[in-house]
Design a protein around this motif. Structure first.
Motif: not given
Length: 218
Positions: A48-50, A56-60, A81-82, A115-118
């Motif tokens: 639910e949090m995701l 960046e909050e999601r990444d962290n 993501n894709h 995230t997009v770049a990676k």
């Protein structure tokens, strides 16, 4: 037996789960004494949090729970993501007529620019990408059947496409011997190789070019 059943069916300890969620980084050791119900509830909360977090909050947060994420959840994160990155690129190209920069994709998707770049740099090496390509291959016979149907109904373009597709499917990889190129021209008993051409003067090369051009013009 009754004691074991009571243990597995006991309600989760919300206080224990709350304390774990307060940690900066959660490890497997932090949840090793969790019951099945507590692990399930923790999984529901993290999912639910995701869904709520962005950038960046999601990444962290993903970095915080990385050690306890199930492999299937990682696959779902990658697939999501894709999907959203692909949809954003398509939408932005339609709006501006050009490939959008990464910051625009990040803004459109809610993902971080990192995230997009990676994802764009590494997606071809991900197992899920290969699985996705297999899905497209799986549909090939259905598409071929559709083209064949239109060709049989008199569609000349479909007929031409059908024969091209069938030819591509039946095309065999040439052997090593066939792939080798003979980098020379033989005229009767005279061999003109690439090394010979390098040794000719500019005037001699012009003469050869003039002769060949004259033959082609006839």
């Amino acid at each position: 037996m009754k004691a074991e059943n009571a243990l597995t069916t006991s309600p989760p300890s919300y206080e224990k789960i709350s304390n774990v969620l307060k940690l900066q980084k959660i490890t497997l050791a932090d949840i090793e004494d969790f019951t099945g119900a507590e692990r399930d509830y923790l999984g529901e909360i993290t999912t639910e949090m995701l869904q709520q977090l962005k950038g960046e909050e999601r990444d962290n947060y993903i970095n915080k729970i990385a050690a306890i994420i199930h492999p299937s959840t990682n696959d779902q994160i990658w697939e999501q993501n894709h999907f959203v990155i692909g949809r954003a690129i398509t939408k932005l190209i339609g709006q501006y007529g050009a490939m959008p920069p990464k910051f625009a994709i990040a803004r459109e998707t809610g993902l971080s620019r990192q995230t997009v770049a990676k994802h764009l740099a590494d997606y071809k090496a991900h197992p899920q990408y290969h699985a996705e390509m297999e899905q497209f291959k799986y549909l090939a016979p259905n598409i071929l059947a559709g083209v064949c149907k239109r060709a049989c109904n008199g569609d000349a373009k479909a007929a031409r496409l059908y024969f091209e597709m069938v030819g591509a499917l039946n095309q065999q990889q040439p052997s090593t011997v066939i792939n080798e190129q003979n980098n020379y021209i033989q005229i009767n008993n005279t061999i003109l190789s690439q090394e010979n051409l390098k040794q000719l003067s500019k005037e001699q090369l012009n003469q050869i070019e003039h002769i060949i051009s004259g033959i082609g013009g006839k």
